[in-house]
Design a protein around this motif. Structure first.
Motif, mmCIF file in Angstrom:
data_model
loop_
_atom_site.group_PDB
_atom_site.id
_atom_site.type_symbol
_atom_site.label_atom_id
_atom_site.label_comp_id
_atom_site.label_asym_id
_atom_site.label_seq_id
_atom_site.Cartn_x
_atom_site.Cartn_y
_atom_site.Cartn_z
ATOM 1 N N GLY A 1 0.855 -1.176 0.000
ATOM 2 C CA GLY A 1 0.000 0.000 0.000
ATOM 3 C C GLY A 1 0.889 1.223 0.000
ATOM 4 O O GLY A 1 2.115 1.114 0.056
ATOM 5 N N GLY A 2 0.307 2.364 -0.053
ATOM 6 C CA GLY A 2 1.103 3.575 -0.012
ATOM 7 C C GLY A 2 0.242 4.804 -0.178
ATOM 8 O O GLY A 2 -0.972 4.711 -0.381
ATOM 9 N N ARG A 3 0.882 5.919 -0.097
ATOM 10 C CA ARG A 3 0.222 7.205 -0.245
ATOM 11 C C ARG A 3 0.995 8.028 -1.261
ATOM 12 O O ARG A 3 2.220 7.968 -1.316
ATOM 13 C CB ARG A 3 0.220 7.980 1.064
ATOM 14 C CG ARG A 3 -0.742 7.483 2.106
ATOM 15 C CD ARG A 3 -2.015 8.273 1.999
ATOM 16 N NE ARG A 3 -2.971 8.132 3.038
ATOM 17 C CZ ARG A 3 -3.707 7.064 3.280
ATOM 18 N NH1 ARG A 3 -3.519 6.000 2.620
ATOM 19 N NH2 ARG A 3 -4.606 7.043 4.199
ATOM 20 N N ILE A 4 0.291 8.778 -2.053
ATOM 21 C CA ILE A 4 0.919 9.731 -2.954
ATOM 22 C C ILE A 4 0.796 11.090 -2.287
ATOM 23 O O ILE A 4 -0.320 11.559 -2.048
ATOM 24 C CB ILE A 4 0.233 9.746 -4.328
ATOM 25 C CG1 ILE A 4 0.321 8.361 -4.973
ATOM 26 C CG2 ILE A 4 0.847 10.819 -5.220
ATOM 27 C CD1 ILE A 4 -0.495 8.217 -6.238
ATOM 28 N N PRO A 5 1.913 11.730 -1.951
ATOM 29 C CA PRO A 5 1.834 13.049 -1.317
ATOM 30 C C PRO A 5 1.106 14.038 -2.230
ATOM 31 O O PRO A 5 1.314 14.041 -3.446
ATOM 32 C CB PRO A 5 3.296 13.459 -1.123
ATOM 33 C CG PRO A 5 4.065 12.175 -1.189
ATOM 34 C CD PRO A 5 3.286 11.269 -2.105
ATOM 35 N N VAL A 6 0.247 14.847 -1.650
ATOM 36 C CA VAL A 6 -0.543 15.795 -2.420
ATOM 37 C C VAL A 6 0.347 16.704 -3.259
ATOM 38 O O VAL A 6 0.058 16.971 -4.422
ATOM 39 C CB VAL A 6 -1.466 16.618 -1.498
ATOM 40 C CG1 VAL A 6 -2.178 17.706 -2.272
ATOM 41 C CG2 VAL A 6 -2.477 15.701 -0.826
ATOM 42 N N GLY A 7 1.467 17.149 -2.697
ATOM 43 C CA GLY A 7 2.388 18.007 -3.442
ATOM 44 C C GLY A 7 2.910 17.334 -4.693
ATOM 45 O O GLY A 7 3.004 17.949 -5.763
ATOM 46 N N ALA A 8 3.235 16.048 -4.594
ATOM 47 C CA ALA A 8 3.727 15.312 -5.758
ATOM 48 C C ALA A 8 2.627 15.150 -6.796
ATOM 49 O O ALA A 8 2.881 15.273 -8.001
ATOM 50 C CB ALA A 8 4.244 13.933 -5.326
ATOM 51 N N LEU A 9 1.411 14.893 -6.349
ATOM 52 C CA LEU A 9 0.287 14.756 -7.276
ATOM 53 C C LEU A 9 0.026 16.060 -8.010
ATOM 54 O O LEU A 9 -0.154 16.080 -9.228
ATOM 55 C CB LEU A 9 -0.959 14.311 -6.513
ATOM 56 C CG LEU A 9 -2.206 14.043 -7.337
ATOM 57 C CD1 LEU A 9 -1.976 12.928 -8.330
ATOM 58 C CD2 LEU A 9 -3.368 13.718 -6.423
ATOM 59 N N LEU A 10 0.033 17.174 -7.279
ATOM 60 C CA LEU A 10 -0.190 18.478 -7.908
ATOM 61 C C LEU A 10 0.913 18.809 -8.906
ATOM 62 O O LEU A 10 0.642 19.370 -9.973
ATOM 63 C CB LEU A 10 -0.304 19.567 -6.839
ATOM 64 C CG LEU A 10 -1.540 19.473 -5.941
ATOM 65 C CD1 LEU A 10 -1.472 20.517 -4.831
ATOM 66 C CD2 LEU A 10 -2.824 19.586 -6.733
ATOM 67 N N ALA A 11 2.156 18.443 -8.571
ATOM 68 C CA ALA A 11 3.270 18.687 -9.492
ATOM 69 C C ALA A 11 3.081 17.884 -10.778
ATOM 70 O O ALA A 11 3.345 18.393 -11.875
ATOM 71 C CB ALA A 11 4.596 18.331 -8.832
ATOM 72 N N GLU A 12 2.633 16.639 -10.676
ATOM 73 C CA GLU A 12 2.383 15.804 -11.855
ATOM 74 C C GLU A 12 1.277 16.403 -12.713
ATOM 75 O O GLU A 12 1.372 16.415 -13.940
ATOM 76 C CB GLU A 12 2.016 14.381 -11.438
ATOM 77 C CG GLU A 12 3.172 13.574 -10.911
ATOM 78 C CD GLU A 12 4.192 13.251 -11.982
ATOM 79 O OE1 GLU A 12 3.810 13.003 -13.151
ATOM 80 O OE2 GLU A 12 5.388 13.237 -11.656
ATOM 81 N N ILE A 13 0.223 16.894 -12.077
ATOM 82 C CA ILE A 13 -0.886 17.502 -12.824
ATOM 83 C C ILE A 13 -0.401 18.755 -13.556
ATOM 84 O O ILE A 13 -0.709 18.948 -14.731
ATOM 85 C CB ILE A 13 -2.057 17.826 -11.877
ATOM 86 C CG1 ILE A 13 -2.699 16.522 -11.394
ATOM 87 C CG2 ILE A 13 -3.086 18.724 -12.563
ATOM 88 C CD1 ILE A 13 -3.712 16.696 -10.283
ATOM 89 N N ASP A 14 0.380 19.583 -12.851
ATOM 90 C CA ASP A 14 0.931 20.795 -13.480
ATOM 91 C C ASP A 14 1.806 20.442 -14.681
ATOM 92 O O ASP A 14 1.720 21.075 -15.739
ATOM 93 C CB ASP A 14 1.750 21.610 -12.474
ATOM 94 C CG ASP A 14 0.882 22.330 -11.461
ATOM 95 O OD1 ASP A 14 -0.339 22.465 -11.700
ATOM 96 O OD2 ASP A 14 1.429 22.780 -10.427
#
Length: 158
Positions: free
Chosen positions: A135-148
């Motif tokens: 299992g794991g978590r994707i940090p919100v900051g990393a997700l937002l960076a990927e979207i950007d």
């Protein structure tokens, strides 16, 4: 986070996924403002708080840990009613591990919760002979960076 449990809150087959987080408040500015949001999740049946520990680390690095019973209502607010349901999962080793991560002069909240929404699915997996192996978590900051980054590439026509 592991440790001895004071009790098993319900049969293991009926439990949802269990998660933990440590939230740090630099300058020891924790005054319980996040507790109403947590209480709302509890009241909706989304989560069940299994353990909650407040840690205060002074400027010299001395740590004090407080269970719910040690805090007054101004610090605890609406979660006082959950106190009797806690499983007391956090061990002394967990406290020491969190101590190493918390900056001097800060207050941290260590929260262990069951994802009640996941209980039916987790139970079905166990009945089918399956088990969680990762299992794991994707940090919100990393997700937002990927979207950007994806949006930039789309704008550039790549």
């Amino acid at each position: 986070m592991t440790g001895p449990s004071a009790r098993t809150p319900e049969p293991v087959d009926e439990l949802g996924l269990v998660d933990w987080i440590v939230v740090e408040f630099p300058g020891s500015r924790f005054r319980g403002e996040i507790l109403p949001a947590l209480q709302e999740l509890v009241e909706r049946g989304t989560v069940r708080v299994l353990d909650l520990l407040i840690m205060k680390k002074d400027e010299d690095g001395n740590l004090e840990a407080f269970e719910l019973a040690d805090l007054d209502d101004s610090e605890l607010g609406c979660l006082r009613s959950s106190e009797t349901e806690l499983a007391m999962l956090l061990s002394e080793d967990d406290v020491q591990a969190v101590d190493a991560a918390v900056v001097a002069g800060s207050t941290a909240a260590v929260l262990v919760w069951e994802n009640r929404w996941a209980a039916p699915f987790a139970s079905a997996v166990r009945r089918a002979g399956g088990q969680l192996v990762a299992g794991g978590r994707i940090p919100v900051g990393a997700l937002l960076a990927e979207i950007d980054e994806a949006e930039q590439l789309a704008e550039e026509g790549v």
